[in-house]
Design a protein around this motif. Structure first.
Motif, PDB file in Angstrom:
ATOM      1  N   HIS A 159     -20.263 -10.201  57.106  1.00 15.95           N
ATOM      2  CA  HIS A 159     -20.544 -11.045  55.943  1.00 15.95           C
ATOM      3  C   HIS A 159     -19.612 -10.599  54.840  1.00 15.95           C
ATOM      4  O   HIS A 159     -18.933  -9.568  54.951  1.00 15.95           O
ATOM      5  N   PHE A 177     -20.074 -15.589  52.321  1.00 14.74           N
ATOM      6  CA  PHE A 177     -19.722 -16.015  53.673  1.00 14.74           C
ATOM      7  C   PHE A 177     -18.272 -15.781  54.093  1.00 14.74           C
ATOM      8  O   PHE A 177     -18.022 -15.490  55.262  1.00 14.74           O
ATOM      9  N   PHE A 187     -22.672 -22.351  59.481  1.00 14.55           N
ATOM     10  CA  PHE A 187     -22.965 -21.193  58.643  1.00 14.55           C
ATOM     11  C   PHE A 187     -24.378 -21.355  58.076  1.00 14.55           C
ATOM     12  O   PHE A 187     -24.704 -22.394  57.498  1.00 14.55           O
TER      13      PHE A 187
END
Length: 329
Positions: free
Chosen positions: A238, A258, A303
């Protein structure tokens, strides 16, 4: 300081490119948490497929740990004669029984023990020791990872390094730091609650500089010491999470959390299987297809965000990240 980090990041990417790495410069993590991301990438599938019966409101990480310890990548490679090698960080791959070769510093530190100490007067005495142990684990992996090249035969080596993630135990040149706070790997709103945004930004920035410089040495040793050119993947699970609200997705800076570094060294294979947007869920699909003549279809990049209280209650933020221009930081 920020300009210095940008310069170091550019130099690191230039270094990787000069060594033959492909940089997926539009890559995002598939999940916002490490355990979710590792479980997904090491099984090269999404969690709704891997754990279809999970209650969306579940707060446990035990099913994720099981998916990480007994993952599909290791199973497939062991079946064709590969050794599985892990460098322990104390949080993932804690079981020596699940791998063939286990590297790590033997001590009592683990997440449960950290939390236990935090709620007793002992934390005042042992806090410095906890930071030393965490730092030693990172230093041990950086120093010893190239030695895995001496293990005979085919092998897969996994090293999950918790840095530049908090706690911030290195400055930019690698000198030890002792944060004036209880030991923990919390970041985002849990970190800011006990500190400040500037503290997070400076700590993350300096550790990113340190780790980038250290990884240059690691990469060069891996390339120079391997008897055969190795496949290397350098991948974040991450991004930075200074702007993450653990309890409210709407308050989270998704554009920060992200995006990840995702770099590939594929000897003997041109970059044609790779593409700028590749995410971790497709990493091993491409590796197995390219090197083992497998026929795994690539999955659409998705995502998913979730809160700490409902970690399996996913919000698909794919279109937001793919189609909207991030705001100026």
């Amino acid at each position: 300081r920020r300009q210095r980090l940008v310069r170091v990041a550019v130099h690191f990417l230039d270094f990787l490119t000069s060594r033959g790495f492909y940089i997926a410069n539009k890559s995002h993590s598939n999940y916002i948490y490490s355990a979710h991301s590792l479980a997904s990438s090491l099984n090269f599938d999404y969690l709704d497929v891997l754990l279809p019966q999970m209650n969306p409101s579940a707060h446990t990480t035990l099913p994720l740990r099981e998916q990480i310890e007994n993952n599909r990548v290791f199973s497939l490679l062991k079946a064709i004669g590969y050794k599985t090698v892990v460098f322990s960080n104390g949080y993932s791959f804690k079981s020596k029984d699940s791998v063939d070769i286990f590297y790590g510093i033997a001590n009592y530190q683990n997440n449960f023990f950290d939390k236990l100490l935090d709620n007793t007067p002992l934390f005042i005495i042992l806090q410095r020791r906890q930071y030393d142990l965490h730092r030693a684990r990172i230093r041990y992996t950086l120093d010893n990872l190239p030695q895995a090249t001496t293990i005979p035969g085919p092998k897969i080596v996994v090293a999950h390094i918790i840095s530049p993630h908090p706690p911030f135990v290195f400055d930019a040149i690698g000198e030890p730091l002792y944060p004036a706070r209880k030991f923990g790997i919390d970041d985002g709103s849990d970190f800011i609650m006990l500190g400040s945004l500037e503290e997070y930004r400076k700590g993350y920035r300096d550790q990113a500089i340190f780790i980038s410089n250290e990884m240059k040495t690691v990469v060069d040793l891996l390339l120079s010491q391997s008897s055969q050119p190795p496949v290397i993947v350098i991948q974040g699970d991450h991004g930075p999470r200074a702007g993450m609200d653990y309890h409210n997705i709407a308050n989270t800076n998704l554009y920060e959390c992200f995006p990840i570094l995702n770099a590939y060294y594929f000897p003997g294979i041109d970059s044609s299987p790779l593409y700028p947007e590749i995410s971790p869920v497709n990493t091993f699909r491409i590796i197995f297809n390219a090197y083992f003549n497998a026929q795994y279809p690539l999955l659409e990049e998705h995502f998913y965000a979730s809160t700490s209280l409902e970690t399996f209650n996913f919000t698909d933020v794919s279109e937001l990240l793919k189609n909207q221009t991030p705001p100026h930081p």
